[in-house]
Design an enzyme around this catalytic site. Structure first.
Site: not given
Ligand code: GAR
Length: 268
Positions: A135-136, A159, A157
């Site tokens: 979450m960065r 999402h 990633n």
């Protein structure tokens, strides 16, 4: 069968996506091996999964770095190879009218945290880095030190929305509140923006009248657990190629975008 790829992982929470990737490596679906698990969150419960399997784990506590900066910015020293102007010019997380002090604080604190991450990661050489509920946002400082060849991205990633709709921290919530009738999840390579990198794969689910944020999250997560391993498998098979595409909008503006082409399976 090609070489076994080494996969590094960053998580912030429960790590169920990483578990799905671990399972696919163990069953032989992905020719890969998890070589480390890192987190920005000392309380990430997913770290226990790694420890139980003998995977090296580490934490870089972003929260404490950010707090430290708020209290005494002069005492937070950026890494030696830090170049603020260069990073400000490259990042696309913030628009040109964003508060300059806020943007600078972001870039400095992230570079400090990311230098620590890189320092931990250097002990575990890897081919692919998966963000699995991390979450960065990563800054260009980190990304360009991992993607040493800009034509070969190697940070993925997942999402929880059908990008480019609903980037940010609450993809399922945003999809639901907007009143969408279809939601989904996306795996993409990471670039210098927020959830804006080249799309590798997507899966969609229907949103019905009786659905709630929790029920669509459950539907979406289930899809994530098959989508992410499928995309990692394509990477392991060497089937993901990025290409620059150009197109012109009706108003004459020329756009360029990097997109992912999926190469045919060698078995077909
Ligand atoms: C997943 O839904 C993932 O898509 C999302 O966090 C959850 C992590 O679950 N990621 C993001 O929102 C990234 N911006 P997990 O820790 O159980 O894999």
């Amino acid at each position: 069968m090609g070489r076994t790829i080494r996969i590094g992982a960053l998580i912030s929470g429960t790590g169920t996506n990483l578990q799905a990737i671990i399972d696919s490596c163990e069953s032989g679906k992905i020719n890969g091996k998890i070589v480390f698990m890192g987190s920005d969150n000392p309380d990430a419960s997913g770290l226990e999964r790694g420890s139980a399997l003998g995977i090296p784990t580490f934490v870089v506590n972003y929260g404490s770095i950010i707090q430290h900066f708020k209290k005494a910015p002069e005492k937070v020293v950026p890494p030696d190879d830090f170049d603020l102007d260069d990073l400000l010019a490259k990042q696309t997380l913030f628009t040109a009218d964003a508060d300059t002090a806020k943007v600078k604080a972001f870039i400095i604190t992230r570079a400090v945290a990311e230098a620590k991450l890189l320092d931990e990661m250097k002990h575990y050489p890897f081919d692919l880095l998966v963000l699995a509920g991390y979450m960065r946002n990563l800054s260009p400082y980190f990304i360009e030190r991992v993607n040493t060849d800009p034509d070969i991205p190697r940070i993925m990633n997942i999402h929880p929305a059908l990008l480019p709709a609903f980037p940010g921290v609450d993809g399922y919530g945003d999809t639901f509140r907007y009143g969408c009738k279809i939601g989904g999840c996306t795996v993409h390579f990471v670039d210098y923006g927020e959830d804006s990198g080249p799309i590798i794969g997507q899966k969609a689910y229907e949103i019905l009248e009786h659905d709630t944020i929790d029920s669509i999250r459950a539907k979406g997560l289930k899809l994530e657990w098959t989508l992410y391993p499928e995309c990692v498998k394509l990477f392991a098979q060497g089937r993901l190629k990025t290409v620059r595409m150009s197109y012109e909008l009706r108003d004459g503006r020329k756009m360029r975008r990097t997109v992912v082409k999926i190469l045919p399976s060698p078995e077909v």
